[in-house]
Design a protein around this motif. Structure first.
Motif, PDB file in Angstrom:
ATOM      1  N   ALA A  97      30.513 -42.351  98.124  1.00 28.37           N
ATOM      2  CA  ALA A  97      29.676 -42.079  96.959  1.00 28.37           C
ATOM      3  C   ALA A  97      30.578 -41.974  95.736  1.00 28.37           C
ATOM      4  O   ALA A  97      31.566 -41.226  95.733  1.00 28.37           O
ATOM      5  N   LEU A  98      30.209 -42.737  94.710  1.00 28.17           N
ATOM      6  CA  LEU A  98      30.947 -42.747  93.452  1.00 28.17           C
ATOM      7  C   LEU A  98      30.037 -42.191  92.371  1.00 28.17           C
ATOM      8  O   LEU A  98      28.953 -42.720  92.138  1.00 28.17           O
ATOM      9  N   LEU A  99      30.504 -41.112  91.713  1.00 29.02           N
ATOM     10  CA  LEU A  99      29.664 -40.422  90.753  1.00 29.02           C
ATOM     11  C   LEU A  99      30.409 -40.246  89.435  1.00 29.02           C
ATOM     12  O   LEU A  99      31.645 -40.279  89.379  1.00 29.02           O
ATOM     13  N   ASP A 146      31.468 -29.711  93.678  1.00 29.06           N
ATOM     14  CA  ASP A 146      32.122 -28.441  93.374  1.00 29.06           C
ATOM     15  C   ASP A 146      31.825 -28.063  91.933  1.00 29.06           C
ATOM     16  O   ASP A 146      31.127 -28.747  91.202  1.00 29.06           O
ATOM     17  N   GLY A 147      32.372 -26.979  91.530  1.00 28.23           N
ATOM     18  CA  GLY A 147      32.050 -26.460  90.201  1.00 28.23           C
ATOM     19  C   GLY A 147      32.540 -27.297  89.055  1.00 28.23           C
ATOM     20  O   GLY A 147      32.094 -27.123  87.922  1.00 28.23           O
ATOM     21  N   THR A 148      33.457 -28.203  89.329  1.00 21.60           N
ATOM     22  CA  THR A 148      34.012 -29.003  88.230  1.00 21.60           C
ATOM     23  C   THR A 148      33.144 -30.193  87.875  1.00 21.60           C
ATOM     24  O   THR A 148      33.338 -30.807  86.832  1.00 21.60           O
ATOM     25  N   VAL A 149      32.178 -30.555  88.734  1.00 22.03           N
ATOM     26  CA  VAL A 149      31.319 -31.706  88.488  1.00 22.03           C
ATOM     27  C   VAL A 149      30.012 -31.225  87.884  1.00 22.03           C
ATOM     28  O   VAL A 149      29.279 -30.457  88.502  1.00 22.03           O
ATOM     29  N   LEU A 150      29.718 -31.660  86.650  1.00 24.99           N
ATOM     30  CA  LEU A 150      28.531 -31.228  85.930  1.00 24.99           C
ATOM     31  C   LEU A 150      27.523 -32.363  85.893  1.00 24.99           C
ATOM     32  O   LEU A 150      27.826 -33.464  85.426  1.00 24.99           O
ATOM     33  N   GLN A 151      26.313 -32.084  86.409  1.00 24.67           N
ATOM     34  CA  GLN A 151      25.223 -33.063  86.401  1.00 24.67           C
ATOM     35  C   GLN A 151      25.695 -34.427  86.894  1.00 24.67           C
ATOM     36  O   GLN A 151      25.732 -35.402  86.140  1.00 24.67           O
ATOM     37  N   SER A 211      34.065 -38.783  90.114  1.00 26.83           N
ATOM     38  CA  SER A 211      34.145 -38.079  91.394  1.00 26.83           C
ATOM     39  C   SER A 211      33.861 -39.097  92.492  1.00 26.83           C
ATOM     40  O   SER A 211      32.898 -39.868  92.404  1.00 26.83           O
ATOM     41  N   LEU A 212      34.704 -39.102  93.505  1.00 23.59           N
ATOM     42  CA  LEU A 212      34.561 -40.029  94.625  1.00 23.59           C
ATOM     43  C   LEU A 212      34.736 -39.249  95.916  1.00 23.59           C
ATOM     44  O   LEU A 212      35.705 -38.479  96.064  1.00 23.59           O
TER      45      LEU A 212
END
Length: 1363
Positions: A367-369, A346-351, A377-378
């Motif tokens: 997936a863990l990012l 979504d828009g809150t996750v950058l690169q 983000s998970l």
């Protein structure tokens, strides 16, 4: 709370729960140092950098269905191994292994096989295998890591050192051999070098390990490279990610994704690439970032159902990772593409950058990012649908803390730092170390100790910010806020750093954990309502609402509330929630902000449109209210069931889940309340009903976030003794934890398990607690905490564990005014709170308030009154019985003032024939007596309807007043018909007490009592009995004090009798009929069967007249004088008679008293004269005049004795002469003189002339006999001649002769027998000249007498004849 529009399945919606405190400060971490590599050669270790990694593996406990988890983390050269369990508190479960001069490669793997746990990893210098035995149920609290040491990492059978260290990029490993043959288990490692070469290390179970090089390219590639050398360097064939698969055929294979986007399979047996699969056809050409330097990862899982391998490949791109799912045959000889899944953030996750990903056994892709701003983000995706679902991660701590009005600055910040458990303790320790600029040790540091250190430091910093003078309250508050905020900001930064993820751990049952730098968080399923809020199909509520027509309306209502939440923002809700903590009516609190809400939503067309889209608003609101209400308990709660949460880990996970659950429900309730207020006029939505749910969740929110009060063991034991309602099997000090965690630890978890067993059909008690049960357990906890019932488990827990300040806050602030569930019992518990916090008068008021309705609630009847059926009692009886129970509580605490109030109130409520009245009056009496309200105590005694209770109270009053020396108060009360009881009590205590050791004088009290009532005879009788007791008391033997007390008593007796009419001057005194000596000498009497007949001890009375008492008084006086003058008073016995006393008086030369005693008791005083004569003789012989003067001074002396020319011996003889003149009566005749002469002559002493002269006048014949008896023949002859001369008319006065031969008054006579006796003696001794002369003298004098007598007789005869 994020809501999604897409319809989702609820089983893919999770939230993150972090466990910070259960394995943090105070938990010992064991450090192990392993020397590896050359200390002088640090080039390789310095140039090798690897990312932090982490993971975990389930470890089954042998012979059970319970599992543990062994987690791991790697950072540079540090390997962390820590084992957690949801079912036991493991000991020695955390180890840090530091490989000096080395680095750890990514790719550590853990295998559980053949009853063993095998950890495989590699450093840049060696590969390592560490083997543990699987845990057993017998050692449930013992970690498998226990005993881990450096030898486990240096054992030559489990370590292989590289001959030429190389800079490896990563590795993979596996276990080879049959799981059933433990001795044949081996290990195999595959390592990728920096140049892309693959190396294989084969480590057998025992023996030397070998390292082989694997052909990176396939055989055809090598052939083509030989034909065309310019085809490329082969760098594209370098694997980016590897996984080793150990097949049953015994030919392990390595599967890797290479930089050229090809999947290659290598055989560990042939060391060749046996298969490859090109992924480029499945890649989109326009996908940015897919170059050869991309970071690719691969994961392999086995699908038991389809008997295939599932290969998941992640290829990183600029817009996010792409996941490719493949199926491979069992021998991995063929690979087939199944699907491609794009992760679209979504828009809150950058690169986004992929940290880790895994595929669980239920075909869920995790997936863990981490984005460029370190935001986590998970997400989880069901591979069949390829739809991602975000996991609701833990809410990060606030950047700033707002201080509510009802809290201090310190309390507000401490609540955020410690009570809310949002910070890992390590973050707080590090922040404290930074600010103090010194290292803070975490060893043996408890949470409470850390809390105190933080308070001390921040308060000191705040004081430094204050000016030296002129500090105001505002400046003080500002300095505290500044100091606390500075420290808090540092804690936030460290917490963010320590919360960075390292990897995922997926269990066999599908549960997932996130391994972070400093702790582990767990993913748990969301609740049903939460799932619908996040976009799940509302049809999951079909069990609650059979009518499916309104499910869409419910979903639209939730969407509307989500939109309202976004419009209002967090800056609106935070102050509102804080105000609800102190506001008793949330309806008023929200109504005050309603204008602000209307202003915010006035310009929102979407919000109005969303409301209009709801078909039936009233029904939708009703459905949501029903969803907000916890499930109804349909089972009996059994606290004796087994506890499924036996570890701190499970307690904290459940606690955090409950906090999250309650916070979400409270947020939703507030939104619904705002919505109903906005739409009430149009739809009549009853906001007051929704307000109740806001209050309920506010109360629960306080309960699950409040910190437990620390209670000492002594206070807890006192609470156990005080409370009349409780059944507690054990007692422990309150820990430094939250109330909810404390509640679960102390029996709440058993209640939770009981509810879960009834509501969750798939529950298996043998499997223990696991994250899959968290949602069900959370719902059960909320049911137990629900203020509106149907259970009072939580407030009863607070009451039983001494959490009185928390319980008081809970009832007064959280429940007051709206909660109608057992309100009387709440008042009862509130009374206990005030009681144990020292507010006794308030406690009395609340107890009385609850007592007025004691019969209305079953819980009071069963727990407090212990009555099952109240129909057997009237309401008044139940109320009085309640007060008696409460009274016992106050009596146990010694609160007399409050006991009087409660008892009097109970008496006022009791009916006339209530059996508790005597007890209540007795209580009033005893506590008034304790308060020294003697008049009230006496009134209570008189008012008591039961004679036995009245007498007992009277006895207690006598004892108490005597203890306080309030004798006057005791004797002045009228007593009425209790007079005989009082006398009986006093007499009994007087006769039973020890007269010398007892500090109470009951006889004196009785005497005063009788005198006060002018009953002098009874007073005299009392004093006489006292004197008699003193005389026979064994302790009174030889005691001058006893004699003095006897004398006082007898004098008082005489005085009282003298005040009585002379006709009644006597008393009756009971005495034993026979003494013990008399009983012992009598032979026993027997009946016809020969059995001894027991005698009854008879008693008789004697009458003592005034004269008898006076005599006894005199006798005691004499004994006192003897005791005063005698060096040894051992002869002064209690039964000493007057004659014996006289002897002692003579012995002590107390002759005045001796003569007085003889006169009073009509005793002969011969012994007195004998004693005195003896002393006179001794005085004549001795030269010690002081001794003679000593005894002379004890007696009254006549004036003639004080003549200055008299010797001491003369004074003694003159005293004897005086006594003879004063104390010899006519009745005594010459007995006294005879005794004195006998004594004088006995000692061979010559009698004084005055004595002989007196004796001649008194009884001359006796004198002659005495002189003759003691051979004083010459003196006897002289006296005889003198006596004959006196009869003949020469000196008759010397012998007190009235008639002589010369007188004509009467006849005369001579003691001729004595003369004849002397003549006989002289005749026998005539051979001696002296006696011859004496004989002739006496004989001639007698002849002379007879001639004269004859002459006078003839003359007198002649004269008569003449007349």
């Amino acid at each position: 709370m994020a809501y999604m529009d897409t319809k989702k399945t609820s089983n893919l919606l999770f939230l993150e729960v972090s466990a910070h405190f259960s394995n943090a400060v105070g938990k010992k971490t064991h450090e192990i140092y392993v020397n590896e590599g050359d200390p002088d050669d640090t080039k390789l270790s310095e140039c090798s950098t690897y990312p932090d990694c982490g993971g975990g593996q389930d470890i089954p406990v042998l012979n059970t269905n319970i599992k543990r988890t062994l987690y791991w983390r790697t950072h540079s050269n540090v390997l962390e191994l820590f084992e957690y369990s949801f079912n036991s508190n493991l000991q020695h479960n955390h180890y840090e292994v530091l490989f000096q001069n080395s680095k750890i490669l990514p790719g550590l793997q853990i295998f559980c096989t053949g009853g063993q746990v095998v950890v495989l990893f590699s450093t840049i210098h060696a590969t390592h295998r560490v083997v543990f035995n699987a845990p057993h149920i017998r050692n449930k609290d013992r970690s498998i890591l226990h005993g881990l040491s450096a030898t486990n990492f240096t054992d030559e059978n489990n370590v292989f050192y590289f001959t030429q260290p190389e800079q490896f990029s990563h590795m993979t490993s596996g276990v080879t051999g049959s799981p059933t043959a433990r001795q044949q288990l081996g290990a195999i490692f595959t390592l990728v070098g920096a140049n892309g070469n693959l190396s294989i290390v084969k480590m057998p179970h025992k023996g030397q390990a070998t390292m082989l090089q694997m052909n990176r390219a396939s055989r055809m590639s090598r052939i083509w490279s030989g034909i065309n050398p310019w085809a490329g360097s082969g760098s594209g064939e370098t694997p980016c990610g590897l996984k080793l698969v150990c097949l049953d055929s015994g030919n392990p294979k390595v599967v890797g994704i290479c930089r050229d986007h090809k999947i290659r399979v290598w055989s560990c047996k042939s060391l060749d690439c046996v298969a490859q699969f090109d992924m480029k056809p499945h890649l989109q050409d326009d996908t940015p970032g897919l170059d050869g330097n991309s970071s690719h990862k691969i994961s392999i899982t086995y699908n038991d159902v389809d008997d295939v391998w599932i290969l998941s490949v992640c290829i990183a791109s600029e817009h996010g990772p792409k996941f490719f799912i493949f199926e491979a045959a069992q021998d991995i000889s063929a690979i087939e593409h199944i699907s491609t899944i794009d992760f679209v953030p979504d828009g809150t996750v950058l690169q986004p950058q992929l940290v880790d990903f895994m595929v669980s056994s239920n075909s869920h892709l995790w997936a863990l990012l981490l984005d460029s701003e370190d935001q986590i983000s998970l997400a989880v995706c069901e591979m069949e649908t390829a739809i991602w679902h975000e996991v609701a991660l833990s809410t990060p701590p606030l950047s700033e803390v707002s201080v509510p009005d009802h809290m201090t600055v310190r309390e507000a910040y401490l609540k955020q730092l410690f009570d809310m458990k949002k910070f890992h303790p390590t973050a707080i320790v590090k922040a404290l170390a930074i600010h103090q600029k010194i290292a803070v040790s975490r060893r043996n540091l408890s949470i409470q100790s850390l809390r105190e250190k933080v308070i001390s430091f921040v308060e000191q910093e705040a004081s430094l910010l204050l000016p030296e003078e002129g500090a105001t309250v505002e400046l003080l508050t500002e300095s505290q806020v500044t100091a606390w905020q500075n420290f808090y900001s540092t804690c936030v930064q460290y917490h963010q750093f320590l919360s960075k993820p390292c990897g995922l751990a997926v269990s066999n049952d599908g549960s997932v954990s996130v391994v972070k730098k400093n702790h582990v968080s767990h993913l748990v399923p969301v609740s049903t309502l939460e799932a619908v809020c996040r976009g799940a199909d509302p049809s999951i509520f079909q069990s609650l609402f059979p009518d499916e027509l309104y499910f869409d309306d419910l979903a639209k209502l939730l969407s509307t509330l989500n939109l309202l939440s976004c419009l209002l923002g967090q800056e609106y809700f935070d102050p509102l929630v804080q105000s609800l903590e102190t506001c008793n009516n949330p309806l008023e609190g929200v109504s005050d902000t309603l204008d602000y809400v209307k202003e915010l939503i006035s310009d929102s067309y979407d919000f109005r449109e969303s409301i209009d889209s709801i078909g039936d608003v009233v029904t939708a609101v009703q459905m949501l209210i029903t969803c907000l209400k916890p499930n109804t308990l349909d089972c009996e709660l059994d606290s004796s069931s087994s506890n499924m949460m036996n570890s701190e880990q499970s307690l904290e996970v459940l606690t955090r889940a409950v906090q999250r659950y309650v916070a979400d429900r409270l947020h939703l309730s507030i939104l619904l309340l705002i919505f109903t207020l906005l739409e009430d006029k149009q739809h009549n939505l009853s906001p007051a009903r929704v307000s109740v749910y806001v209050q309920a969740y506010t109360a629960i929110s306080w309960a699950v976030t409040e910190r437990a009060e620390r209670v000492s063991q002594s206070s807890l034991e006192s609470t156990m003794q005080t409370l009349s309602v409780r059944d507690v099997n054990s007692a422990s000090d309150a820990p430094s934890s939250g109330l909810l965690e404390y509640f679960l630890r102390e029996g709440g978890a058993r209640l939770v398990e009981c509810i879960v067993q009834e509501t969750y059909q798939d529950y298996d008690a043998t499997s223990g607690f696991h994250p899959g049960l968290v949602a069900h357990a959370t719902s059960a906890v909320v049911q137990l905490l629900w203020p509106l019932g149907p259970t009072l488990s939580f407030p009863q827990f607070l009451l039983s564990k001494g959490q009185f300040s928390r319980l008081q806050r809970y009832i007064e602030r959280e429940l007051d005014g709206w909660c109608d569930f057992y309100p009387v019992y709440n008042v009862y518990m509130l009374a206990h709170c005030h009681l144990h916090t020292g507010k006794y008068d308030k406690a009395v008021g609340f107890f009385i308030q609850a007592g007025g309705r004691a019969s209305d609630e079953e819980i009071l009847l069963s727990r407090v009154l212990q009555i099952e059926d109240k129909t057997d009692h009237t309401q008044s009886e139940l109320e009085v019985l309640y007060y008696t129970k409460v009274l016992q509580v106050f009596e146990g605490l010694g609160l007399s003032e409050q006991c009087v109030v409660i008892a009097r109130h109970a008496i006022g409520k009791a009916e006339g024939g209530d059996s508790n009245l005597p007890i209540l009056w007795s209580s009033v009496f005893s506590h008034c007596l304790d308060l020294r309200r003697h008049d009230d105590a006496y009134a209570a005694v008189v008012s008591n309807p039961d004679p036995e209770h009245r007498k007992d109270c009277l006895r207690a009053m006598v004892v108490a007043l005597c203890e306080r020396k309030e004798y006057k108060t005791l004797v002045e009360y009228p007593y009425g018909d209790m007079l005989d009881d009082l006398v009986s009590i006093l007499e009994h205590r007087a006769r039973s007490c020890d007269l010398f050791s007892s500090k109470h004088k009951y006889y004196d009290l009785l005497f005063s009592f009788y005198v006060n009532r002018r009953n002098y005879r009874r007073a005299a009788s009392t004093m006489y009995e006292h004197a008699w007791r003193l005389s026979v008391d064994s302790q009174a033997l030889n005691s001058l004090l006893s004699l003095k007390r006897q004398h006082v008593c007898l004098v008082a007796t005489v005085t009282c009798l003298q005040l009585v009419n002379p006709d009644y001057q006597w008393i009756v005194h009971p005495v034993s009929e026979q003494t013990k000596h008399e009983e012992s000498v009598k032979s026993p009497k027997r009946d016809s069967d020969g059995e001894e007949v027991q005698r009854t001890k008879g008693r008789k009375v004697v009458i003592k007249e005034l004269n008898d008492v006076q005599k006894e008084t005199l006798l005691v006086e004499m004994k006192m004088k003897i005791a005063n003058h005698s060096k040894n008073d051992s002869a002064i016995g209690p039964s000493m008679t007057a004659a014996e006393t006289l002897s002692l008086l003579n012995h002590n030369a107390l002759y005045d008293d001796a003569f007085h005693l003889c006169r009073k008791f009509s005793l002969r005083n011969i012994g007195v004269f004998e004693s005195l004569a003896t002393r006179c003789i001794k005085a004549s012989y001795t030269n010690d005049e002081s001794q003679t003067l000593t005894w002379l001074k004890k007696n009254s002396q006549p004036s003639t004795l004080d003549h200055g020319h008299s010797s001491v011996s003369d004074m003694a003889w003159r005293l004897l002469r005086d006594y003879l003149e004063r104390h010899v009566t006519a009745d005594d005749c010459s007995q006294c003189h005879r005794a004195v002469l006998k004594t004088i002559l006995g000692y061979g002493f010559s009698a004084p002339a005055w004595f002989m002269s007196a004796y001649k006048k008194l009884n001359c014949p006796e004198l002659l006999r005495m002189l003759t008896s003691y051979d004083c023949l010459e003196q006897a002859a002289n006296v005889s001649v003198e006596y004959i001369d006196a009869v003949m008319g020469v000196g008759p006065d010397h012998f007190a002769i009235k008639n002589t031969l010369l007188s004509t008054g009467g006849q005369v006579w001579l003691p001729y027998n004595e003369f004849e006796h002397l003549l006989m003696i002289f005749d026998e001794l005539r051979s001696q000249e002296k006696y011859e002369m004496l004989y002739e003298t006496l004989s001639d004098k007698l002849d002379e007498y007879f001639l004269e007598a004859e002459r006078i007789s003839e003359a007198m005869l002649h004269a008569r004849m003449m007349t």
